[in-house]
Motif scaffolding. Structure first.
Motif, mmCIF file in Angstrom:
data_model
loop_
_atom_site.group_PDB
_atom_site.id
_atom_site.type_symbol
_atom_site.label_atom_id
_atom_site.label_comp_id
_atom_site.label_asym_id
_atom_site.label_seq_id
_atom_site.Cartn_x
_atom_site.Cartn_y
_atom_site.Cartn_z
ATOM 1 N N ASN A 198 0.856 -1.174 0.000
ATOM 2 C CA ASN A 198 0.000 0.000 0.000
ATOM 3 C C ASN A 198 0.897 1.231 0.000
ATOM 4 O O ASN A 198 1.994 1.202 0.552
ATOM 5 C CB ASN A 198 -0.889 0.019 1.242
ATOM 6 C CG ASN A 198 -2.004 -1.001 1.109
ATOM 7 O OD1 ASN A 198 -2.668 -1.082 0.070
ATOM 8 N ND2 ASN A 198 -2.181 -1.806 2.137
ATOM 9 N N VAL A 199 0.427 2.290 -0.628
ATOM 10 C CA VAL A 199 1.222 3.504 -0.701
ATOM 11 C C VAL A 199 0.642 4.504 0.296
ATOM 12 O O VAL A 199 -0.550 4.809 0.246
ATOM 13 C CB VAL A 199 1.212 4.081 -2.133
ATOM 14 C CG1 VAL A 199 2.090 5.326 -2.220
ATOM 15 C CG2 VAL A 199 1.675 3.021 -3.130
ATOM 16 N N LYS A 200 1.516 4.982 1.171
ATOM 17 C CA LYS A 200 1.067 5.860 2.269
ATOM 18 C C LYS A 200 0.343 7.109 1.732
ATOM 19 O O LYS A 200 0.866 7.819 0.875
ATOM 20 C CB LYS A 200 2.298 6.286 3.080
ATOM 21 C CG LYS A 200 1.977 6.504 4.526
ATOM 22 C CD LYS A 200 3.232 6.762 5.332
ATOM 23 C CE LYS A 200 2.823 7.414 6.637
ATOM 24 N NZ LYS A 200 3.890 8.153 7.236
ATOM 25 N N GLY A 201 -0.850 7.315 2.203
ATOM 26 C CA GLY A 201 -1.596 8.518 1.824
ATOM 27 C C GLY A 201 -2.228 8.452 0.448
ATOM 28 O O GLY A 201 -2.923 9.372 0.031
ATOM 29 N N ARG A 202 -1.960 7.365 -0.305
ATOM 30 C CA ARG A 202 -2.541 7.240 -1.657
ATOM 31 C C ARG A 202 -3.157 5.848 -1.807
ATOM 32 O O ARG A 202 -2.575 4.947 -2.411
ATOM 33 C CB ARG A 202 -1.464 7.493 -2.710
ATOM 34 C CG ARG A 202 -1.200 8.998 -2.871
ATOM 35 C CD ARG A 202 0.211 9.318 -3.205
ATOM 36 N NE ARG A 202 0.666 8.724 -4.439
ATOM 37 C CZ ARG A 202 1.932 8.739 -4.824
ATOM 38 N NH1 ARG A 202 2.849 9.290 -4.067
ATOM 39 N NH2 ARG A 202 2.284 8.182 -5.948
ATOM 40 N N PRO A 203 -4.340 5.662 -1.230
ATOM 41 C CA PRO A 203 -4.932 4.317 -1.148
ATOM 42 C C PRO A 203 -5.271 3.670 -2.493
ATOM 43 O O PRO A 203 -5.488 2.463 -2.548
ATOM 44 C CB PRO A 203 -6.216 4.564 -0.334
ATOM 45 C CG PRO A 203 -6.481 6.021 -0.411
ATOM 46 C CD PRO A 203 -5.165 6.696 -0.579
ATOM 47 N N LEU A 204 -5.295 4.468 -3.573
ATOM 48 C CA LEU A 204 -5.622 3.875 -4.878
ATOM 49 C C LEU A 204 -4.374 3.552 -5.713
ATOM 50 O O LEU A 204 -4.481 3.081 -6.831
ATOM 51 C CB LEU A 204 -6.550 4.809 -5.666
ATOM 52 C CG LEU A 204 -7.932 5.025 -5.039
ATOM 53 C CD1 LEU A 204 -8.744 6.010 -5.844
ATOM 54 C CD2 LEU A 204 -8.682 3.701 -4.912
ATOM 55 N N ASP A 205 -3.187 3.821 -5.139
ATOM 56 C CA ASP A 205 -1.957 3.480 -5.849
ATOM 57 C C ASP A 205 -1.543 2.042 -5.527
ATOM 58 O O ASP A 205 -1.975 1.458 -4.536
ATOM 59 C CB ASP A 205 -0.832 4.445 -5.476
ATOM 60 C CG ASP A 205 -0.911 5.740 -6.286
ATOM 61 O OD1 ASP A 205 -1.764 5.816 -7.187
ATOM 62 O OD2 ASP A 205 -0.126 6.665 -6.009
ATOM 63 N N PHE A 206 -0.695 1.494 -6.392
ATOM 64 C CA PHE A 206 -0.258 0.101 -6.260
ATOM 65 C C PHE A 206 1.244 0.029 -6.015
ATOM 66 O O PHE A 206 1.996 0.913 -6.433
ATOM 67 C CB PHE A 206 -0.547 -0.660 -7.566
ATOM 68 C CG PHE A 206 -1.996 -0.722 -7.938
ATOM 69 C CD1 PHE A 206 -2.790 -1.771 -7.505
ATOM 70 C CD2 PHE A 206 -2.573 0.280 -8.721
ATOM 71 C CE1 PHE A 206 -4.132 -1.821 -7.849
ATOM 72 C CE2 PHE A 206 -3.908 0.231 -9.071
ATOM 73 C CZ PHE A 206 -4.695 -0.828 -8.634
ATOM 74 N N SER A 207 1.657 -1.049 -5.370
ATOM 75 C CA SER A 207 3.084 -1.338 -5.233
ATOM 76 C C SER A 207 3.259 -2.855 -5.234
ATOM 77 O O SER A 207 2.729 -3.551 -4.373
ATOM 78 C CB SER A 207 3.623 -0.743 -3.930
ATOM 79 O OG SER A 207 4.932 -1.230 -3.715
ATOM 80 N N PHE A 208 3.983 -3.346 -6.249
ATOM 81 C CA PHE A 208 4.144 -4.803 -6.369
ATOM 82 C C PHE A 208 5.573 -5.280 -6.139
ATOM 83 O O PHE A 208 5.825 -6.485 -6.174
ATOM 84 C CB PHE A 208 3.659 -5.283 -7.747
ATOM 85 C CG PHE A 208 2.167 -5.167 -7.913
ATOM 86 C CD1 PHE A 208 1.312 -5.992 -7.197
ATOM 87 C CD2 PHE A 208 1.612 -4.226 -8.771
ATOM 88 C CE1 PHE A 208 -0.069 -5.891 -7.336
ATOM 89 C CE2 PHE A 208 0.236 -4.112 -8.909
ATOM 90 C CZ PHE A 208 -0.607 -4.946 -8.194
ATOM 91 N N SER A 209 6.525 -4.356 -5.927
ATOM 92 C CA SER A 209 7.910 -4.827 -5.837
ATOM 93 C C SER A 209 8.143 -5.621 -4.550
ATOM 94 O O SER A 209 8.908 -6.586 -4.540
ATOM 95 C CB SER A 209 8.890 -3.666 -5.979
ATOM 96 O OG SER A 209 8.816 -2.841 -4.853
ATOM 97 N N GLY A 210 7.453 -5.243 -3.463
ATOM 98 C CA GLY A 210 7.601 -5.983 -2.206
ATOM 99 C C GLY A 210 7.030 -7.385 -2.303
ATOM 100 O O GLY A 210 7.562 -8.343 -1.727
ATOM 101 N N LEU A 211 5.952 -7.509 -3.062
ATOM 102 C CA LEU A 211 5.319 -8.824 -3.250
ATOM 103 C C LEU A 211 6.278 -9.782 -3.964
ATOM 104 O O LEU A 211 6.431 -10.946 -3.588
ATOM 105 C CB LEU A 211 4.024 -8.644 -4.048
ATOM 106 C CG LEU A 211 3.256 -9.898 -4.418
ATOM 107 C CD1 LEU A 211 2.880 -10.711 -3.184
ATOM 108 C CD2 LEU A 211 1.992 -9.545 -5.206
ATOM 109 N N LYS A 212 6.954 -9.228 -4.955
ATOM 110 C CA LYS A 212 7.943 -10.022 -5.703
ATOM 111 C C LYS A 212 9.072 -10.450 -4.772
ATOM 112 O O LYS A 212 9.517 -11.603 -4.790
ATOM 113 C CB LYS A 212 8.455 -9.145 -6.844
ATOM 114 C CG LYS A 212 9.648 -9.643 -7.565
ATOM 115 C CD LYS A 212 10.262 -8.500 -8.363
ATOM 116 C CE LYS A 212 10.881 -7.437 -7.471
ATOM 117 N NZ LYS A 212 11.187 -6.182 -8.131
ATOM 118 N N THR A 213 9.523 -9.537 -3.895
ATOM 119 C CA THR A 213 10.578 -9.875 -2.939
ATOM 120 C C THR A 213 10.073 -10.938 -1.958
ATOM 121 O O THR A 213 10.829 -11.824 -1.554
ATOM 122 C CB THR A 213 11.014 -8.609 -2.161
ATOM 123 O OG1 THR A 213 11.209 -7.573 -3.112
ATOM 124 C CG2 THR A 213 12.298 -8.830 -1.397
#
Ligand code: KG4
Ligand code: ZN
Length: 321
Positions: A198-213
């Motif tokens: 999740n991106v702090k303060g931007r609930p509609l943004d995505f982050s997938f790099s941690g999932l890959k890690t």
């Protein structure tokens, strides 16, 4: 109006003839998967060389299959994409426009992915557009065809890229998305509790790099590939569902239009049908992955709205909406 579309943003060389933005008369795609497979991803230089080799035969085949002797407009994907690959499609399109004395129209490839789902069906606006491909992950509010408001996007990897990278860790062939989906069918998603970011303060943004890690770390210990594939897929897909639902609640849109290679994932389609009450429009068969029918189709509408592009149109490697 017969529109010839050309697509060469990445590793597919494609040409299609579409009538009045709707009726697909031909849709030829020459995939380069064989070429890039041994490298586990797209090698830009090799992609360009292959575009050079197959561009004219692909155009010829699309024209022959369509049965149309003269087209009225040449549409080309102007970006985003690999610069060398874009240039080849752009030059082919300009060459045809000049030789046949027909107008040229440049089309945004991401926008065209969404149009793929609107081609055969009438959508009432406003609607949400969810682009989930190898290069992009974004949610937009569509107020009308051609009018978009970007409301969420990835801050690192695109979802398809995450599928491809997770597949690489699991020693699955490229492209990894379909391979993971297949393997996950026999896996238990609860074995590895993974989560997309999740991106702090931007609930509609995505982050997938941690999932890959997360997949990488889990793979250091004993694991069954099908369980890890299922866990990864569940985390990635549920994140798309969670953020689409949130975007729907915030905008009041009850209709969602999907586009891009990951929308080919049948598990995702099933999850949306069972876990949400949203009215979903998915790309028809053959229009999820990169193709030129979506370029020709959207090119028709863009031309009617904006008129032709200048003949010195330049490729744009990183345009958004
Ligand atoms: O839209 P696309 O052809 O190219 C871009 O514009 O990026 O999407 C290709 C991406 C690849 O990352 C591929 O792994 C993914 O779409 N993909 C899938 C599936 N089929 C293709 N991902 C998950 N499940 C699938 N069934
Ligand atoms: Zn694409």
């Amino acid at each position: 109006m017969y529109v010839l579309g050309i697509e060469s943003t990445c590793d597919e060389t494609a040409c299609a003839v579409v009538q009045d933005g709707k009726k697909i008369l031909s849709n030829v795609v020459s995939s380069q998967i064989d070429l890039h497979k041994e490298y586990g991803g797209v090698v830009p230089e090799l992609a360009c060389r292959r575009h050079v080799d197959v561009m004219l035969p692909v155009i010829q085949e699309a024209l022959t299959l369509s049965g149309v002797s003269q087209v009225d407009l040449i549409a080309v994907a102007k970006g985003p994409g690999l610069i060398g690959a874009l240039l080849l499609g752009m030059h082919a399109a300009k060459g045809l426009a000049m030789a046949w004395n027909k107008p040229l129209i440049g089309v945004n490839h991401i926008e065209a992915h969404l149009y793929a789902s609107m081609m055969e069906q009438d959508i009432s606006f406003p609607a949400l557009g969810v682009v989930i491909s190898g290069g992009h992950t974004a949610i937009v509010k569509i107020t009308s065809l051609g009018s978009y408001e970007l409301i969420g996007q990835t801050v690192d990897d695109a979802i398809g890229e995450a599928f491809d990278k997770a597949a690489k860790i699991l020693h699955l062939p490229y492209p990894g998305g379909p391979e993971i989906e297949l393997l996950a069918k026999n896996g238990d998603a609860s074995i590895h509790p993974l989560k997309a970011g999740n991106v702090k303060g931007r609930p509609l943004d995505f982050s997938f790099s941690g999932l890959k890690t997360g997949v990488l770390y889990a793979s250091k210990n004993y694991f069954k590939p099908e369980d890890l594939a299922a866990s990864f897929q569940q985390a990635a897909l549920m994140d798309i569902i969670k953020k689409t639902k949130l975007a729907a609640a915030e905008t009041g849109c009850k209709t969602v239009v999907f586009g891009g290679g990951v929308s080919n994932n049948q598990t995702l389609r099933h999850l949306f049908a069972t876990k949400t009450s949203l009215q979903c429009f998915w790309p028809p068969t053959g229009l999820s992955l990169d193709n030129a029918a979506m370029i020709a189709g959207l090119g028709y509408h863009t031309f009617l709205k904006e008129g032709p592009s200048p003949i010195d149109l330049e490729p744009m490697t990183s345009i958004s909406f």
